[in-house]
Write a protein that holds these residues in place. Structure first.
Motif, PDB file in Angstrom:
ATOM      1  N   UNK A  23      -8.881 -11.751  -3.691  1.00  0.00           N
ATOM      2  CA  UNK A  23      -8.374 -10.740  -4.592  1.00  0.00           C
ATOM      3  C   UNK A  23      -9.518  -9.953  -5.227  1.00  0.00           C
ATOM      4  N   UNK A  24      -9.369  -8.625  -5.227  1.00  0.00           N
ATOM      5  CA  UNK A  24     -10.356  -7.763  -5.859  1.00  0.00           C
ATOM      6  C   UNK A  24      -9.904  -7.490  -7.292  1.00  0.00           C
ATOM      7  N   UNK A 210       5.545 -14.206  -2.137  1.00  0.00           N
ATOM      8  CA  UNK A 210       4.620 -13.369  -1.381  1.00  0.00           C
ATOM      9  C   UNK A 210       4.539 -11.949  -1.925  1.00  0.00           C
ATOM     10  N   UNK A 211       5.651 -11.405  -2.401  1.00  0.00           N
ATOM     11  CA  UNK A 211       5.597 -10.097  -3.048  1.00  0.00           C
ATOM     12  C   UNK A 211       4.734 -10.171  -4.302  1.00  0.00           C
ATOM     13  N   UNK A 212       4.795 -11.299  -5.006  1.00  0.00           N
ATOM     14  CA  UNK A 212       3.929 -11.484  -6.168  1.00  0.00           C
ATOM     15  C   UNK A 212       2.464 -11.501  -5.789  1.00  0.00           C
ATOM     16  N   UNK A 218      -2.969  -5.854  -5.010  1.00  0.00           N
ATOM     17  CA  UNK A 218      -3.027  -4.407  -5.243  1.00  0.00           C
ATOM     18  C   UNK A 218      -3.227  -4.072  -6.718  1.00  0.00           C
ATOM     19  N   UNK A 219      -3.429  -5.101  -7.552  1.00  0.00           N
ATOM     20  CA  UNK A 219      -3.708  -4.868  -8.958  1.00  0.00           C
ATOM     21  C   UNK A 219      -2.486  -4.594  -9.809  1.00  0.00           C
ATOM     22  N   UNK A 223       4.026  -6.420 -12.213  1.00  0.00           N
ATOM     23  CA  UNK A 223       5.008  -6.691 -11.160  1.00  0.00           C
ATOM     24  C   UNK A 223       4.862  -8.122 -10.654  1.00  0.00           C
ATOM     25  N   UNK A 224       3.611  -8.559 -10.543  1.00  0.00           N
ATOM     26  CA  UNK A 224       3.363  -9.928 -10.083  1.00  0.00           C
ATOM     27  C   UNK A 224       3.970 -10.939 -11.052  1.00  0.00           C
TER      28      UNK A 224
END
Length: 286
Positions: A23-24, A210-212, A218-219, A223-224
């Motif tokens: 993760x960035x 997985x959506x989380x 994607x930052x 939503x996560x």
């Protein structure tokens, strides 16, 4: 030989660490040349179809045998020889035994090849879904990236086979969506599949999880948070609590992050994760 619970604990810590360091995001490893890495990923994914066709069971099982005891490896090699010499129903029975043995020692990539042979001999939804799920577990845990690309493609092929028998299967759609996002140049195709799953089943644990994770990458941490909360409503797992904590941390919500990390530590009961989480909590409390 390691027991099942030990395998689960090792797999959990490995999974958490792999996702964290991919993760960035703030406080974690940064990608210094994202453009070059993306280009490399796309080039690798393009070769995926060819890699899947060229990938043989021996490419994976030879490595997997190094992960188990010598006596068990010898038992498996004996079964392999018997399977090669057999035909018809007997061959399929031996391939099923090999798949089960690899499952018993938590080597899903090796098991997948034998489940695939069983599915080819007895094609139905259940056999192809099991094959696809093992390939999916395999590519998520296999260390060699050149092999991983082939495993992703084989998972995609197997999920599509399962969908030929049941086009409405949410399990197959979810697995296919994750595979598209994880290892192809069509991540949005995978995202759309997963969104379709949660539209049909808003509480679907795997799709929301997985959506989380993709929201984290994607930052999109708010939503996560919502995705992981949904997962926890269905089944509280250390993974979901851990990723919820990471999301809260990156939103600057420190008390919520500490609570979530603590829950992850309590549920996992793993010393490696405990050490990591304790360090995180100390950082957030200062």
């Amino acid at each position: 030989m390691l027991k099942a619970k030990q395998y689960i604990a090792i797999g959990l810590v490995g999974l958490l660490m792999v996702v964290l360091y991919s993760l960035d995001i703030k406080g974690l490893v940064k990608q210094e040349n994202e453009g070059e890495q993306q280009a490399e990923m796309q080039s690798t994914a393009t070769a995926g179809g060819a890699n899947a066709a060229a990938l043989k069971a021996e490419d994976v099982t030879s490595v997997s045998k190094q992960m188990i005891s010598a006596s068990l490896a010898a038992d498996i090699e004996k079964l392999e020889k018997q399977a090669k010499a057999a035909d018809g129903t007997k061959k399929t029975e031996l391939q099923q035994q090999l798949a089960t043995k690899w499952d018993d020692v938590n080597q899903p990539a090796a098991a997948a090849f034998y489940y695939e042979e069983v599915a080819k001999a007895n094609p139905n939804y259940a056999n192809w879904l099991k094959t696809a799920d093992r390939y999916s577990e395999g590519y998520q845990n296999y260390a060699d990236s050149t092999v991983t690309v082939g495993l992703v493609q084989k998972a995609i092929e197997a999920y599509n086979k399962a969908l030929e028998f049941d086009k409405n299967s949410l399990d197959a759609q979810t697995g296919l969506g994750v595979a598209y996002v994880s290892g192809t140049q069509n991540p949005m195709q995978g995202i759309q599949l997963l969104l379709g799953v949660v539209k049909e089943d808003p509480k679907n644990q795997k799709a929301n999880m997985n959506l989380g994770l993709f929201s984290m990458k994607s930052g999109q941490f708010q939503k996560a948070v919502e995705r992981f909360k949904t997962v926890l409503e269905v089944k509280p797992t250390p993974e979901a609590w851990f990723y919820l904590g990471t999301s809260y941390e990156n939103l600057g919500q420190k008390p919520e992050a500490v609570l979530a990390y603590t829950k992850a530590k309590e549920l996992a009961a793993d010393p490696n994760l405990t050490t990591f989480v304790d360090r995180k909590i100390k950082e957030l409390s200062n």
